[in-house]
Scaffold this motif. Sequence first.
Motif, mmCIF file in Angstrom:
data_model
loop_
_atom_site.group_PDB
_atom_site.id
_atom_site.type_symbol
_atom_site.label_atom_id
_atom_site.label_comp_id
_atom_site.label_asym_id
_atom_site.label_seq_id
_atom_site.Cartn_x
_atom_site.Cartn_y
_atom_site.Cartn_z
ATOM 1 N N ARG A 98 -3.961 -20.527 -24.273
ATOM 2 C CA ARG A 98 -4.533 -20.747 -25.603
ATOM 3 C C ARG A 98 -3.423 -20.708 -26.653
ATOM 4 O O ARG A 98 -2.341 -20.216 -26.410
ATOM 5 C CB ARG A 98 -5.574 -19.664 -25.907
ATOM 6 C CG ARG A 98 -6.859 -19.842 -25.124
ATOM 7 C CD ARG A 98 -7.796 -18.704 -25.389
ATOM 8 N NE ARG A 98 -7.140 -17.441 -25.085
ATOM 9 C CZ ARG A 98 -7.658 -16.265 -25.413
ATOM 10 N NH1 ARG A 98 -8.778 -16.185 -26.079
ATOM 11 N NH2 ARG A 98 -7.024 -15.155 -25.089
ATOM 12 N N GLU A 147 7.197 -4.030 -4.245
ATOM 13 C CA GLU A 147 5.738 -4.005 -4.220
ATOM 14 C C GLU A 147 5.158 -5.028 -5.202
ATOM 15 O O GLU A 147 4.304 -5.816 -4.860
ATOM 16 C CB GLU A 147 5.276 -2.600 -4.582
ATOM 17 C CG GLU A 147 3.861 -2.299 -4.199
ATOM 18 C CD GLU A 147 3.606 -0.798 -4.186
ATOM 19 O OE1 GLU A 147 4.428 -0.039 -4.739
ATOM 20 O OE2 GLU A 147 2.579 -0.403 -3.635
ATOM 21 N N ASN A 148 5.618 -4.969 -6.433
ATOM 22 C CA ASN A 148 5.341 -6.047 -7.377
ATOM 23 C C ASN A 148 6.365 -6.004 -8.492
ATOM 24 O O ASN A 148 7.247 -5.152 -8.501
ATOM 25 C CB ASN A 148 3.897 -5.988 -7.913
ATOM 26 C CG ASN A 148 3.621 -4.772 -8.780
ATOM 27 O OD1 ASN A 148 4.518 -4.211 -9.412
ATOM 28 N ND2 ASN A 148 2.376 -4.350 -8.794
ATOM 29 N N ASP A 171 -2.415 -17.266 -21.243
ATOM 30 C CA ASP A 171 -3.515 -17.985 -20.601
ATOM 31 C C ASP A 171 -3.639 -19.415 -21.104
ATOM 32 O O ASP A 171 -4.613 -20.104 -20.802
ATOM 33 C CB ASP A 171 -4.839 -17.226 -20.815
ATOM 34 C CG ASP A 171 -5.153 -17.045 -22.286
ATOM 35 O OD1 ASP A 171 -4.383 -17.569 -23.112
ATOM 36 O OD2 ASP A 171 -6.156 -16.393 -22.599
ATOM 37 N N ARG A 195 -12.654 -15.520 -2.123
ATOM 38 C CA ARG A 195 -13.691 -15.499 -1.103
ATOM 39 C C ARG A 195 -14.621 -16.708 -1.214
ATOM 40 O O ARG A 195 -15.102 -17.239 -0.228
ATOM 41 C CB ARG A 195 -14.491 -14.223 -1.260
ATOM 42 C CG ARG A 195 -15.598 -14.017 -0.260
ATOM 43 C CD ARG A 195 -16.552 -12.992 -0.815
ATOM 44 N NE ARG A 195 -15.848 -11.709 -1.015
ATOM 45 C CZ ARG A 195 -15.867 -10.747 -0.108
ATOM 46 N NH1 ARG A 195 -16.515 -10.897 1.008
ATOM 47 N NH2 ARG A 195 -15.252 -9.616 -0.329
ATOM 48 N N HIS A 196 -14.850 -17.131 -2.452
ATOM 49 C CA HIS A 196 -15.822 -18.211 -2.634
ATOM 50 C C HIS A 196 -15.178 -19.579 -2.817
ATOM 51 O O HIS A 196 -15.827 -20.537 -3.146
ATOM 52 C CB HIS A 196 -16.714 -17.906 -3.834
ATOM 53 C CG HIS A 196 -17.386 -16.578 -3.702
ATOM 54 N ND1 HIS A 196 -18.458 -16.372 -2.866
ATOM 55 C CD2 HIS A 196 -17.098 -15.377 -4.260
ATOM 56 C CE1 HIS A 196 -18.817 -15.099 -2.934
ATOM 57 N NE2 HIS A 196 -18.002 -14.478 -3.768
ATOM 58 N N ARG A 210 -7.278 -12.313 -2.075
ATOM 59 C CA ARG A 210 -8.103 -11.639 -3.060
ATOM 60 C C ARG A 210 -8.664 -12.584 -4.136
ATOM 61 O O ARG A 210 -7.932 -13.367 -4.724
ATOM 62 C CB ARG A 210 -7.255 -10.574 -3.740
ATOM 63 C CG ARG A 210 -7.883 -10.083 -4.957
ATOM 64 C CD ARG A 210 -7.601 -8.660 -5.183
ATOM 65 N NE ARG A 210 -8.288 -8.308 -6.397
ATOM 66 C CZ ARG A 210 -7.783 -7.567 -7.335
ATOM 67 N NH1 ARG A 210 -6.587 -7.083 -7.178
ATOM 68 N NH2 ARG A 210 -8.476 -7.308 -8.406
ATOM 69 N N GLY A 211 -9.973 -12.488 -4.350
ATOM 70 C CA GLY A 211 -10.622 -13.260 -5.399
ATOM 71 C C GLY A 211 -10.964 -14.680 -4.989
ATOM 72 O O GLY A 211 -11.555 -15.422 -5.756
ATOM 73 N N ALA A 243 6.464 -4.996 -11.435
ATOM 74 C CA ALA A 243 6.596 -3.824 -12.302
ATOM 75 C C ALA A 243 7.227 -2.626 -11.587
ATOM 76 O O ALA A 243 7.644 -1.667 -12.222
ATOM 77 C CB ALA A 243 5.221 -3.437 -12.843
ATOM 78 N N THR A 244 7.305 -2.684 -10.266
ATOM 79 C CA THR A 244 7.806 -1.517 -9.525
ATOM 80 C C THR A 244 9.251 -1.680 -9.077
ATOM 81 O O THR A 244 9.765 -0.846 -8.340
ATOM 82 C CB THR A 244 6.963 -1.253 -8.261
ATOM 83 O OG1 THR A 244 7.074 -2.401 -7.411
ATOM 84 C CG2 THR A 244 5.510 -1.017 -8.589
ATOM 85 N N LEU A 274 0.824 -1.207 0.000
ATOM 86 C CA LEU A 274 0.000 0.000 0.000
ATOM 87 C C LEU A 274 0.861 1.262 0.000
ATOM 88 O O LEU A 274 0.568 2.247 0.660
ATOM 89 C CB LEU A 274 -0.947 0.016 1.200
ATOM 90 C CG LEU A 274 -1.969 -1.112 1.251
ATOM 91 C CD1 LEU A 274 -2.866 -0.982 2.462
ATOM 92 C CD2 LEU A 274 -2.801 -1.183 -0.023
ATOM 93 N N GLY A 275 1.953 1.201 -0.740
ATOM 94 C CA GLY A 275 2.781 2.389 -0.917
ATOM 95 C C GLY A 275 3.726 2.685 0.226
ATOM 96 O O GLY A 275 4.442 3.675 0.192
#
Lengths: 261, 658
Positions: free
Chosen positions: B635, B267-268, B633, B155-156, B152-153, B270-271, B41-42
């Motif tokens: 393909r 951070e990731n 992905d 939850r289910h 993240r993503g 790209a940074t 978060l910076g």
Amino acid sequence: MYERNIGEVVLEVKNISLSFGAMRVLNNISFNVRQGEIRSIIGPNGAGKSSMLNVLNGFYHPQEGTITYRGETRSQMKVHKAAEQGIARTFQNIALFKGMSTLDNIMTGRNLKIKANILQQAIYWGKAQREEIEHRKKVEGIIDFLEIQAIRKTPVGRLPYGMQKRVELGRALAAEPEILLLDEPMAGMNVEEKEDMSRFVLDINDEFGTTIILIEHDMGVVMDLSDRVIVLDYGLQLADGSPDEVRSNQKVIDAYLGVAH
Amino acid sequence: MSPSPVQSDASGDGQLDTFPKLLLNHARVRGSKIAMREKDLGIWQAWTWQQVTDEIRALACGLAALGFQRGDKLAIIGDNRPRLYMGMAAAQCLGGIPVPLYQDSIAQEMAFVLDNAEVHFAIAEDQEQVDKLLEIREENSTIQHILFDDPRGMRHYDFPFLSSIETAQTAGREYDKTHPDFFEQSVEQGSGADIAIMLYTSGTTGNPKGVVLTNDNVIITARNGIIREGLTDKEEVVAYLPMAWVGDNLFSYAQSFVAGFTVNCPENGATVMTDLREIGPTYYFAPPRIYENMLTQVMIRMEDASKLKQRLFHYFMAHASRVGTQILDGKEVRTSEKLIYRLGDFMVYGPLRNVLGLSRIRLAYTAGEAIGPEIFEFYRSLGINIKQLYGQTESMVFICVQPDGEVYPDTVGTPAIDVEVKIDDNGEVLYRSPGVFHSYYKSPEATASTKTEDGWVFTGDAGYFAENGHLKIIDRAKDVGKLNDGTMFAPKYIENKLKFFSFIKEVVAFGDACDYTSIFINIDLEAVGNWAERRNLAYSGYIDLASQDEVYDLIQDCVDKVNEDLSKDPRLGKSQIKRYLILHKELDADDGELTRTRKVRRSFIAERYQPLVDALYSDVPECHIETQVKFEDGRTGTLAADVKIRNAKQYSPIAKAS
């Protein structure tokens, strides 16, 4: 797939008609939007999709019909009221501050949440400072969510189109909206960018429970993402229902594929 | 040797012979010193050695509560995240074996490693990695439990075998209370001879092999490196290279655990460059291509600078290239030169180092591929002590290192501490050291054919000791071939010479058992694209750019220069490039053309582009080709193009091969 968590009707429009002079842009449109759903408006060019969004956030004022939001029925929305009551949007043509950084652009989305007065902000002390830190935290959360850390300090004018779209979405999210109006968020994007954007739309809906009203041209995207779809054509409402219902509706097929006369 | 804090920590009468023991020692000795940072978060979040130890302890107990046994493997998949490094240590605390995997591998590649290593537990960074694991698990897999860092993503995702690291740690803290001595006893049971880690080598041919390394292998080698370079617990490193790669394990994990210095996670992906600048590492490793990229960026941006700035830059850089390296090596330089250098340092070198994030660098390494002499000299002349080293997974990195003050661009230095190096009759390099790997996992034949009974390891590299006692590597021993006329053909040597040009990204050379040398070229899209823009050349993408005549003219100059260079070499003079083409597609690891560490897989490429290779050895000016490509992905699609072929200028060899 998991159970979608869709609640009560939050927004209802009844018999909306909108004209510019003799030109009838929307003709007797009625539909509702439920809490937490992804609701799409589709239709050919000039069908009145963007006009419908503009009516919803008070940019255009319809001549007839009513809009019920949060239990309050009125004949037209007001732009600042809509924003205050949790309706945020992105635009078909990107409307960012080109010279400002990603971070600052998203920060402007927090504008309505800022409580400190201009004097406090000017001297950046006490409440203003505490607030700024709070807001920055929220904004950083959005930057993280949209995976745009690497462009945090980059002026948005220098960013590629797909990234600018993402920043614009970030700014809309910064207002912590209840309803998010997305006007062609995927226009002009390549397949990979569209996939990213679709994922973000789903994630926003899922993580924050935000209700989303989406205008989009890409049928594949619309049919995959939406819970319910409204089809407009020349200001008329052709159909309203689940993607499957809409897909098999003869009027819709005719409007999209043309019909033998 | 003079006593240093590092030594007393690491050698401590054989007491600190495992990673968990080193960890507990740091918690005691420098508990409040920062061990790890991560930008989130910076903001840079920090963990002290005490906090890291607590986190690891909770995670280890959590794993134990889930049924993790001594000797179990723990797969670790994701970017460089503190939690993943902690996972590594947690497994080691329990006498388990961490197995880091390349995070950009597709599910099928991961499945092989997970299966081969009999992995029961995995720690995955995020949804992307968890999804791959779920896919693998459906087929057949021994995976019993998956922990993840970022929810993240997911939850289910409702699977009994999937939970967050935090959940495991909470359970672990409970487990720790009910089993008070479990953790300490578990750590006590470990010894230096235990297996510390398994690293899968990408392998240019066949399936990857699991290199088994013991605590002694890793810790002694890490400590020797620290002693040779005089590193302390004050170093700062940035962990940004794949965790599955031996280098990251050494620089960002093992040496930090031995010396007690701070590891910073960006951070990731790209940074990294921004984060590098914020941290200002003192100790840094990067493969040559990163140094190349940084230099290319600087040069591109300088072309956009004002005239005055350009003049200043070029004046001082020219001065630096005259005296910079001598000053760095502590050699005598005239006072006036020194003064100008100091002025340059204030005006140009200092700010430039700062922009590159290399202001505080005390020691920078590069390895993996040959580095261009100009690039190497560029950094050294700026006062950045960049040195080459030579190593491999099987030796836990260090075989040879360039000593301070004796740095030559074309050699890899002298043997590291406790390392013996010799050249066998075929010209292949062999070494013996404390870092020599235990074995290849479950393949005794491969182990026996690589490692002799008395501990010598075949590197597979051809090389020789130069007059100054430094090792010089030419090529992979098995790749060195002969042209039909008997001239020695060293493909890598030729490829590297070409890759030193900023316009050229990858090269594949063919010539073994052929009449002459010919090559495939991949242009560097950024550098050539920029060049094209300056000349108002329109292009729609890589394929278009690669096929333009102007670009061919540009590349022709590079090829001709290399030929001229080759003609001066007594042994390789007749292996000049005769025909070349610019490939219509960027070589990609996803298509199997490069290894995950970006090495070209020559024979695979030759097979895949057979029509193009045939065309190189005929006299056609153009060749049509269709290629299958794989997207990220999973393909696939087809790419068709007409590829032009050109002839290169030939120079008469100065000396004939004897």
